[in-house]
Design a protein around this motif. Structure first.
Motif, PDB file in Angstrom:
ATOM      1  N   THR A   1       0.046  51.101 -72.555  1.00  0.00           N
ATOM      2  CA  THR A   1       0.570  50.426 -71.362  1.00  0.00           C
ATOM      3  C   THR A   1      -0.046  50.960 -70.085  1.00  0.00           C
ATOM      4  OG1 THR A   1       2.394  51.975 -71.240  1.00  0.00           O
ATOM      5  CG2 THR A   1       2.783  49.924 -72.455  1.00  0.00           C
ATOM      6  N   THR A   2      -1.059  51.795 -70.212  1.00  0.00           N
ATOM      7  CA  THR A   2      -1.697  52.362 -69.023  1.00  0.00           C
ATOM      8  C   THR A   2      -2.424  51.267 -68.254  1.00  0.00           C
ATOM      9  OG1 THR A   2      -2.042  54.428 -70.205  1.00  0.00           O
ATOM     10  CG2 THR A   2      -3.329  54.087 -68.179  1.00  0.00           C
ATOM     11  N   ALA A   3      -2.172  51.196 -66.970  1.00  0.00           N
ATOM     12  CA  ALA A   3      -2.792  50.162 -66.132  1.00  0.00           C
ATOM     13  C   ALA A   3      -4.294  50.379 -66.071  1.00  0.00           C
ATOM     14  CB  ALA A   3      -2.210  50.185 -64.718  1.00  0.00           C
ATOM     15  N   THR A   4      -5.015  49.292 -66.218  1.00  0.00           N
ATOM     16  CA  THR A   4      -6.468  49.350 -66.155  1.00  0.00           C
ATOM     17  C   THR A   4      -6.923  49.208 -64.715  1.00  0.00           C
ATOM     18  OG1 THR A   4      -6.597  48.330 -68.329  1.00  0.00           O
ATOM     19  CG2 THR A   4      -8.611  48.306 -66.990  1.00  0.00           C
ATOM     20  N   ALA A   5      -7.788  50.095 -64.288  1.00  0.00           N
ATOM     21  CA  ALA A   5      -8.276  50.054 -62.906  1.00  0.00           C
ATOM     22  C   ALA A   5      -9.116  48.810 -62.690  1.00  0.00           C
ATOM     23  CB  ALA A   5      -9.101  51.303 -62.593  1.00  0.00           C
ATOM     24  N   ALA A   6      -8.943  48.209 -61.544  1.00  0.00           N
ATOM     25  CA  ALA A   6      -9.715  47.009 -61.227  1.00  0.00           C
ATOM     26  C   ALA A   6     -11.165  47.388 -60.961  1.00  0.00           C
ATOM     27  CB  ALA A   6      -9.128  46.333 -59.978  1.00  0.00           C
ATOM     28  N   PRO A   7     -12.074  46.500 -61.334  1.00  0.00           N
ATOM     29  CA  PRO A   7     -13.488  46.768 -61.043  1.00  0.00           C
ATOM     30  C   PRO A   7     -13.698  46.993 -59.554  1.00  0.00           C
ATOM     31  CG  PRO A   7     -13.239  44.863 -62.486  1.00  0.00           C
ATOM     32  CD  PRO A   7     -11.869  45.218 -62.002  1.00  0.00           C
ATOM     33  N   PRO A   8     -14.681  47.809 -59.222  1.00  0.00           N
ATOM     34  CA  PRO A   8     -14.913  48.114 -57.800  1.00  0.00           C
ATOM     35  C   PRO A   8     -15.103  46.882 -56.946  1.00  0.00           C
ATOM     36  CG  PRO A   8     -16.206  49.577 -59.205  1.00  0.00           C
ATOM     37  CD  PRO A   8     -15.617  48.553 -60.095  1.00  0.00           C
ATOM     38  N   ASP A   9     -15.755  45.817 -57.504  1.00  0.00           N
ATOM     39  CA  ASP A   9     -16.034  44.659 -56.681  1.00  0.00           C
ATOM     40  C   ASP A   9     -14.818  43.785 -56.450  1.00  0.00           C
ATOM     41  OD1 ASP A   9     -15.924  44.014 -59.329  1.00  0.00           O
ATOM     42  OD2 ASP A   9     -17.434  42.407 -59.224  1.00  0.00           O
ATOM     43  N   LEU A  10     -13.696  44.088 -57.154  1.00  0.00           N
ATOM     44  CA  LEU A  10     -12.474  43.308 -56.978  1.00  0.00           C
ATOM     45  C   LEU A  10     -11.468  44.022 -56.092  1.00  0.00           C
ATOM     46  CD1 LEU A  10     -11.877  41.891 -60.581  1.00  0.00           C
ATOM     47  CD2 LEU A  10     -13.018  40.800 -58.629  1.00  0.00           C
ATOM     48  N   VAL A  11     -11.754  45.244 -55.736  1.00  0.00           N
ATOM     49  CA  VAL A  11     -10.849  46.000 -54.873  1.00  0.00           C
ATOM     50  C   VAL A  11     -11.119  45.624 -53.419  1.00  0.00           C
ATOM     51  CG1 VAL A  11     -10.143  48.296 -54.109  1.00  0.00           C
ATOM     52  CG2 VAL A  11     -10.768  47.901 -56.503  1.00  0.00           C
ATOM     53  N   ALA A  12     -10.059  45.250 -52.713  1.00  0.00           N
ATOM     54  CA  ALA A  12     -10.220  44.849 -51.312  1.00  0.00           C
ATOM     55  C   ALA A  12     -10.707  46.036 -50.497  1.00  0.00           C
ATOM     56  CB  ALA A  12      -8.892  44.346 -50.751  1.00  0.00           C
ATOM     57  N   PRO A  13     -11.737  45.858 -49.718  1.00  0.00           N
ATOM     58  CA  PRO A  13     -12.250  46.975 -48.913  1.00  0.00           C
ATOM     59  C   PRO A  13     -11.230  47.415 -47.883  1.00  0.00           C
ATOM     60  CG  PRO A  13     -13.217  44.892 -48.205  1.00  0.00           C
ATOM     61  CD  PRO A  13     -12.444  44.605 -49.446  1.00  0.00           C
ATOM     62  N   ARG A  14     -11.188  48.706 -47.677  1.00  0.00           N
ATOM     63  CA  ARG A  14     -10.283  49.257 -46.681  1.00  0.00           C
ATOM     64  C   ARG A  14     -10.867  49.004 -45.291  1.00  0.00           C
ATOM     65  NH1 ARG A  14      -6.453  52.783 -48.349  1.00  0.00           N
ATOM     66  NH2 ARG A  14      -6.465  53.811 -46.316  1.00  0.00           N
ATOM     67  N   SER A  15     -10.043  48.490 -44.419  1.00  0.00           N
ATOM     68  CA  SER A  15     -10.515  48.211 -43.060  1.00  0.00           C
ATOM     69  C   SER A  15      -9.761  49.103 -42.093  1.00  0.00           C
ATOM     70  CB  SER A  15     -10.295  46.740 -42.695  1.00  0.00           C
ATOM     71  OG  SER A  15      -8.920  46.407 -42.768  1.00  0.00           O
ATOM     72  N   GLY A  16     -10.414  49.402 -40.987  1.00  0.00           N
ATOM     73  CA  GLY A  16      -9.802  50.234 -39.976  1.00  0.00           C
ATOM     74  C   GLY A  16      -9.639  49.483 -38.679  1.00  0.00           C
ATOM     75  N   PHE A  17      -9.194  50.211 -37.664  1.00  0.00           N
ATOM     76  CA  PHE A  17      -8.924  49.593 -36.376  1.00  0.00           C
ATOM     77  C   PHE A  17     -10.190  48.983 -35.776  1.00  0.00           C
ATOM     78  CE2 PHE A  17      -8.920  50.116 -31.731  1.00  0.00           C
ATOM     79  CZ  PHE A  17      -7.872  49.277 -31.405  1.00  0.00           C
ATOM     80  N   VAL A  18     -11.289  49.727 -35.820  1.00  0.00           N
ATOM     81  CA  VAL A  18     -12.533  49.237 -35.219  1.00  0.00           C
ATOM     82  C   VAL A  18     -13.020  47.995 -35.951  1.00  0.00           C
ATOM     83  CG1 VAL A  18     -14.940  49.784 -34.727  1.00  0.00           C
ATOM     84  CG2 VAL A  18     -13.172  51.529 -34.394  1.00  0.00           C
TER      85      VAL A  18
ATOM     86  N   ASP B   1     -11.251  45.844 -37.743  1.00  0.00           N
ATOM     87  CA  ASP B   1     -10.347  44.718 -37.490  1.00  0.00           C
ATOM     88  C   ASP B   1     -10.528  44.157 -36.079  1.00  0.00           C
ATOM     89  OD1 ASP B   1      -9.379  45.077 -40.004  1.00  0.00           O
ATOM     90  OD2 ASP B   1      -7.517  46.062 -39.408  1.00  0.00           O
ATOM     91  N   THR B   2     -10.695  45.065 -35.115  1.00  0.00           N
ATOM     92  CA  THR B   2     -10.903  44.620 -33.733  1.00  0.00           C
ATOM     93  C   THR B   2     -12.181  43.800 -33.617  1.00  0.00           C
ATOM     94  OG1 THR B   2      -9.753  46.570 -32.865  1.00  0.00           O
ATOM     95  CG2 THR B   2     -11.203  45.390 -31.357  1.00  0.00           C
ATOM     96  N   ALA B   3     -13.244  44.268 -34.271  1.00  0.00           N
ATOM     97  CA  ALA B   3     -14.512  43.532 -34.243  1.00  0.00           C
ATOM     98  C   ALA B   3     -14.355  42.155 -34.880  1.00  0.00           C
ATOM     99  CB  ALA B   3     -15.597  44.333 -34.963  1.00  0.00           C
ATOM    100  N   ALA B   4     -13.586  42.081 -35.971  1.00  0.00           N
ATOM    101  CA  ALA B   4     -13.380  40.795 -36.642  1.00  0.00           C
ATOM    102  C   ALA B   4     -12.639  39.810 -35.740  1.00  0.00           C
ATOM    103  CB  ALA B   4     -12.601  41.008 -37.943  1.00  0.00           C
ATOM    104  N   VAL B   5     -11.603  40.301 -35.059  1.00  0.00           N
ATOM    105  CA  VAL B   5     -10.857  39.439 -34.154  1.00  0.00           C
ATOM    106  C   VAL B   5     -11.731  39.007 -32.985  1.00  0.00           C
ATOM    107  CG1 VAL B   5      -8.894  39.338 -32.558  1.00  0.00           C
ATOM    108  CG2 VAL B   5      -8.637  40.442 -34.781  1.00  0.00           C
ATOM    109  N   PHE B   6     -12.502  39.959 -32.448  1.00  0.00           N
ATOM    110  CA  PHE B   6     -13.367  39.652 -31.309  1.00  0.00           C
ATOM    111  C   PHE B   6     -14.390  38.581 -31.672  1.00  0.00           C
ATOM    112  CE2 PHE B   6     -17.454  40.414 -29.182  1.00  0.00           C
ATOM    113  CZ  PHE B   6     -17.089  40.206 -27.860  1.00  0.00           C
ATOM    114  N   VAL B   7     -15.054  38.739 -32.820  1.00  0.00           N
ATOM    115  CA  VAL B   7     -16.074  37.774 -33.241  1.00  0.00           C
ATOM    116  C   VAL B   7     -15.446  36.400 -33.449  1.00  0.00           C
ATOM    117  CG1 VAL B   7     -17.659  37.157 -35.105  1.00  0.00           C
ATOM    118  CG2 VAL B   7     -17.585  39.512 -34.261  1.00  0.00           C
ATOM    119  N   ARG B   8     -14.272  36.363 -34.069  1.00  0.00           N
ATOM    120  CA  ARG B   8     -13.596  35.083 -34.305  1.00  0.00           C
ATOM    121  C   ARG B   8     -13.272  34.391 -32.992  1.00  0.00           C
ATOM    122  NH1 ARG B   8      -8.271  33.588 -34.083  1.00  0.00           N
ATOM    123  NH2 ARG B   8      -7.644  31.808 -35.385  1.00  0.00           N
TER     124      ARG B   8
END
Length: 272
Positions: free
Chosen positions: A5-22, A24-31
């Protein structure tokens, strides 16, 4: 037979990248800035008002005030930094206007559904307002050079940096006002206009307050915009050691801090 029953780790390409303040701010600004680029004519027309003030108001100052009353500067040199501050004041003070439209269309709720930082929403939108304003400020400053205005390029950059910090705070407060005025656009504009013009007049942006009544001079001392305007005038002339630049930077930082605290709380309440 036992079942693992051990949870299987998701493949690296399926893990959502961690985002930071900078990020996120850049994403909002560009949008947000992409919308501005689709309508460049709005930037051109937004130059008209400060140019009118610069072209019509400065000659009036020359005819009614002496150089001593303007701190030894020519009327245009004294008035130009105030026009630059006015551009930022009206631009970032109207940040919440776009939010009112998004609240009506439902697009704001879709933004809140994303894992983006709430502070980044405020800062990114404020920077979107400041970016074209910085371009406008540079154009207006260069346009004043043939008329005898002298300025320090480094000082202009310092002044724009201070103005940017102040604009982020003011934009966040405008954002909070828009959330409080949801479905009541008249309330947003009523409060915004009621606050903007007294701040403008009591900052000495248009006219020096030294010759005004004592109560106006007292009110100016508690107006953060007063210190920002004084800092811009000192910075534009290259007086980078002037204490007014430090005072303006502190006023801008405090405005930014208060604006972000109020704005983030408003966003969190609206999301809840």
């Amino acid at each position: 037979m036992s079942v693992d029953t051990t949870a299987t780790a998701a493949p690296p390409d399926l893990v959502a990248p961690r985002s930071g303040f900078v990020h996120d701010t850049a994403a909002v600004f560009v949008r947000e800035f992409a919308l501005v680029l689709r309508d460049p004519f709005s930037l051109i027309f937004s130059l008209l008002q400060p140019l009118v003030f610069l072209g019509l108001f400065a000659p009036l100052l020359a005819g009614s005030l002496s150089a001593d009353q303007l701190g030894g500067e020519s009327p245009l040199t004294w008035f130009l930094p105030g026009v630059v501050v006015m551009i930022a004041l009206f631009g970032t003070g109207s940040t919440g206007a776009n939010l009112l439209f998004e609240l009506m269309t439902g697009s704001y709720e879709r933004v809140l559904a994303t894992p983006i930082s709430r502070a980044s929403i405020l800062v990114g939108r404020a920077l979107k307002e400041l970016a074209p304003l910085a371009v406008q400020a540079v154009i207006i400053t260069l346009a004043a050079v043939p008329f005898g205005v002298t300025f320090s390029p480094v000082g202009v950059l310092v002044g724009l940096a201070i103005l940017g910090v102040f604009g982020v705070g003011l934009g966040a407060l405008s954002y909070a006002l828009a959330l409080a005025s949801k479905n009541r656009e008249w309330l947003f504009w009523g409060v915004q206009q009621t606050l903007i013009f007294p701040l403008l007049i009591l900052s000495g942006m248009m006219l020096p307050l030294e010759s005004g009544p004592a109560w106006m001079q007292t009110a100016a001392t508690v107006n953060p915009l007063t210190y920002v305007v004084n800092a811009e005038r000192a910075a534009f002339t290259g007086a980078l050691g002037d204490p007014s630049i430090l005072h303006g930077a502190i006023a801008a930082a405090l405005t930014c801090a208060v604006g972000l605290v109020v704005g983030i709380r408003s966003v969190l309440r609206s999301a809840g």
